[in-house]
Scaffold this motif. Sequence first.
Motif, PDB file in Angstrom:
ATOM      1  N   MET A  83       0.815  -1.199   0.000  1.00 31.39           N
ATOM      2  CA  MET A  83       0.000   0.000   0.000  1.00 31.39           C
ATOM      3  C   MET A  83       0.859   1.264   0.000  1.00 31.39           C
ATOM      4  N   SER A  84       2.016   1.201   0.634  1.00 25.61           N
ATOM      5  CA  SER A  84       2.896   2.358   0.734  1.00 25.61           C
ATOM      6  C   SER A  84       3.481   2.715  -0.627  1.00 25.61           C
ATOM      7  N   ASN A  85       3.975   3.937  -0.719  1.00 26.31           N
ATOM      8  CA  ASN A  85       4.661   4.373  -1.923  1.00 26.31           C
ATOM      9  C   ASN A  85       6.143   4.061  -1.784  1.00 26.31           C
ATOM     10  N   GLY A  86       6.630   3.163  -2.598  1.00 25.05           N
ATOM     11  CA  GLY A  86       8.026   2.772  -2.526  1.00 25.05           C
ATOM     12  C   GLY A  86       8.186   1.298  -2.833  1.00 25.05           C
ATOM     13  N   THR A 107      15.462   9.988  -2.938  1.00 26.15           N
ATOM     14  CA  THR A 107      16.503   9.299  -3.699  1.00 26.15           C
ATOM     15  C   THR A 107      17.373  10.340  -4.409  1.00 26.15           C
ATOM     16  N   TYR A 108      18.541   9.915  -4.849  1.00 23.42           N
ATOM     17  CA  TYR A 108      19.537  10.867  -5.362  1.00 23.42           C
ATOM     18  C   TYR A 108      20.172  10.356  -6.662  1.00 23.42           C
ATOM     19  N   PRO A 109      19.399  10.409  -7.762  1.00 19.31           N
ATOM     20  CA  PRO A 109      19.929   9.920  -9.045  1.00 19.31           C
ATOM     21  C   PRO A 109      21.132  10.714  -9.549  1.00 19.31           C
ATOM     22  N   ASN A 110      21.328  11.937  -9.037  1.00 20.87           N
ATOM     23  CA  ASN A 110      22.472  12.757  -9.439  1.00 20.87           C
ATOM     24  C   ASN A 110      23.510  12.912  -8.334  1.00 20.87           C
ATOM     25  N   GLY A 111      23.435  12.054  -7.332  1.00 24.40           N
ATOM     26  CA  GLY A 111      24.351  12.160  -6.201  1.00 24.40           C
ATOM     27  C   GLY A 111      23.814  13.095  -5.132  1.00 24.40           C
ATOM     28  N   PHE A 112      24.517  13.171  -4.022  1.00 24.38           N
ATOM     29  CA  PHE A 112      24.072  13.971  -2.884  1.00 24.38           C
ATOM     30  C   PHE A 112      24.487  15.434  -3.067  1.00 24.38           C
ATOM     31  N   PRO A 113      23.635  16.366  -2.629  1.00 20.70           N
ATOM     32  CA  PRO A 113      23.923  17.790  -2.834  1.00 20.70           C
ATOM     33  C   PRO A 113      25.105  18.271  -2.010  1.00 20.70           C
ATOM     34  N   GLY A 130      33.224   9.338  -5.244  1.00 25.05           N
ATOM     35  CA  GLY A 130      32.091   8.603  -5.804  1.00 25.05           C
ATOM     36  C   GLY A 130      30.890   9.505  -5.941  1.00 25.05           C
ATOM     37  N   ASN A 131      30.049   9.492  -4.927  1.00 21.61           N
ATOM     38  CA  ASN A 131      28.851  10.334  -4.846  1.00 21.61           C
ATOM     39  C   ASN A 131      27.985  10.220  -6.096  1.00 21.61           C
ATOM     40  N   LYS A 132      27.537   9.002  -6.368  1.00 23.66           N
ATOM     41  CA  LYS A 132      26.669   8.757  -7.517  1.00 23.66           C
ATOM     42  C   LYS A 132      25.970   7.408  -7.327  1.00 23.66           C
ATOM     43  N   PRO A 133      24.915   7.156  -8.081  1.00 27.33           N
ATOM     44  CA  PRO A 133      24.327   5.809  -8.057  1.00 27.33           C
ATOM     45  C   PRO A 133      25.296   4.826  -8.695  1.00 27.33           C
ATOM     46  N   SER A 158      21.780   4.380  -4.874  1.00 25.11           N
ATOM     47  CA  SER A 158      21.166   3.541  -5.902  1.00 25.11           C
ATOM     48  C   SER A 158      19.804   4.145  -6.200  1.00 25.11           C
ATOM     49  N   ALA A 159      18.949   3.392  -6.861  1.00 28.13           N
ATOM     50  CA  ALA A 159      17.588   3.873  -7.077  1.00 28.13           C
ATOM     51  C   ALA A 159      16.805   3.886  -5.774  1.00 28.13           C
ATOM     52  N   ASP A 160      17.324   3.211  -4.758  1.00 24.93           N
ATOM     53  CA  ASP A 160      16.685   3.197  -3.448  1.00 24.93           C
ATOM     54  C   ASP A 160      17.193   4.353  -2.593  1.00 24.93           C
ATOM     55  N   SER A 161      16.514   4.572  -1.504  1.00 25.61           N
ATOM     56  CA  SER A 161      16.850   5.678  -0.606  1.00 25.61           C
ATOM     57  C   SER A 161      17.953   5.243   0.355  1.00 25.61           C
ATOM     58  N   VAL A 162      19.197   5.257  -0.152  1.00 24.68           N
ATOM     59  CA  VAL A 162      20.325   4.782   0.646  1.00 24.68           C
ATOM     60  C   VAL A 162      21.532   5.696   0.479  1.00 24.68           C
ATOM     61  N   PHE A 163      22.299   5.819   1.554  1.00 27.26           N
ATOM     62  CA  PHE A 163      23.583   6.520   1.585  1.00 27.26           C
ATOM     63  C   PHE A 163      24.582   5.460   2.002  1.00 27.26           C
ATOM     64  N   GLN A 164      25.332   4.919   1.044  1.00 27.11           N
ATOM     65  CA  GLN A 164      26.195   3.780   1.298  1.00 27.11           C
ATOM     66  C   GLN A 164      27.653   4.214   1.378  1.00 27.11           C
ATOM     67  N   ILE A 165      28.342   3.728   2.397  1.00 27.26           N
ATOM     68  CA  ILE A 165      29.728   4.109   2.637  1.00 27.26           C
ATOM     69  C   ILE A 165      30.586   2.849   2.594  1.00 27.26           C
ATOM     70  N   ALA A 166      31.431   2.776   1.570  1.00 28.76           N
ATOM     71  CA  ALA A 166      32.316   1.623   1.417  1.00 28.76           C
ATOM     72  C   ALA A 166      33.719   1.974   1.878  1.00 28.76           C
ATOM     73  N   ALA A 167      34.323   1.080   2.642  1.00 30.79           N
ATOM     74  CA  ALA A 167      35.683   1.301   3.136  1.00 30.79           C
ATOM     75  C   ALA A 167      36.369  -0.042   3.349  1.00 30.79           C
ATOM     76  N   HIS A 168      37.653  -0.078   3.022  1.00 36.86           N
ATOM     77  CA  HIS A 168      38.452  -1.287   3.224  1.00 36.86           C
ATOM     78  C   HIS A 168      38.700  -1.475   4.716  1.00 36.86           C
TER      79      HIS A 168
END
Length: 398
Positions: A83-86, A107-113, A130-133, A158-168
């Motif tokens: 029922m929800s939008n998403g 969501t941020y198809p153009n990266g975060f402001p 990075g800062n992009k899908p 990504s197309a989802d509402s996520v802020f992902q931080i990758a680190a070794h």
Amino acid sequence: MKGVVKVIDRVIWIVLDSVGMGALPDADKYGDVGANTIGNISKALGGLKLPNMEKLGLGNIEGIIGVNKVDNPIGCYARFSEMSNGKDTTTGHWEMVGIYSEQAFPTYPNGFPKEIVNAFESAVGRKMIGNKPASGTAILDELGEEHMKTGDLIVYTSADSVFQIAAHEEVVPLEELYNICEKARNILVGEHAVARVIARPFIGEPGNFTRTSNRRDFSLVPPYNTVLDNLKTNDLNVMAVGKIEDIFSGKGVTEAVHTKDNMDGVDKTLEYMKEDKKGLIFTNLVDFDMKWGHRNDVKAYGKGLEDFDGRLSEIIAAMKDTDILFITADHGCDPTTPGTDHTREYVPFLAYGKALKEDVNLGTRKSFADMGQTIAEIFNVEKISHGESFFNKIKLDK
């Protein structure tokens, strides 16, 4: 013949993350016309062997394709509309327990402001690259070596509402990465309140990077109480397996265990079942989504479904007469589609237990929240704000 069970002490609720079963009527708004996770995987592989779920009624669900229908299934079955939008993990799980999300997460198809980038870099003391899908594996190939040389953090969405931080893990220790994620979570509020900040640790060398099982999700805190809170308030246990604790930011959870993969998730679920505590065991099996759906790995996804089905007999064998089993999903992620994002789909639902009737077709349900409302009725706790219980239709008559 099933006997009469006077009381239900426990519900084992397993979410097969992303295992959808066909496009919802509004799938065109999401670019998901034709999506059908189970059906398209089965078609691509020439069939799926899922005898245990079929025995419960998987192939008898309205509109399902690609699996076998059986005579006289022993479970109750349905398909659920969202029922929800998403079409993301948080929206799906939140709706299950009673939260209707009228507005989709940003969501941020153009990266975060720039204001988010500046605030983040200032708070954590490291630069963002990075800062992009992006695909989580592809961006490691692209930026992993630079990250190792500079210590700059790989941030992507990504197309989802996520802020992902990758680190070794050898460049940014896990505890530091988790602390960075908490700081990001505190920044991403208001109009930028993404559903999840995700720690994506990895290991390896350039050209051979591998994400580890030390992923952590830092979700928004649910805005109001859910059936989980209502169970906890009534001194019932809410035992979270996998990323359930993260999805709800621990709200309404009494104890939790994180998992390495699907089979570990099944093992941990079985361990909780042995403890014989009253309440809810709430499990998320994430590999379907994270490892196979998003990577368009049709063959591995199909094998993962068959592997879970093989373990289902263990779960059923471990159930007590006072247990009920729910199996469902939170959205789709059809690996046969050109994209790598979630898909807006119906989800299957199976229920089984000695306290339940057999071969009950619940048809098409209007909201995932019907599951949570049913659990509220089973345990006689406060109702949630959305959803319609179907307990009366599946419980054995006294």
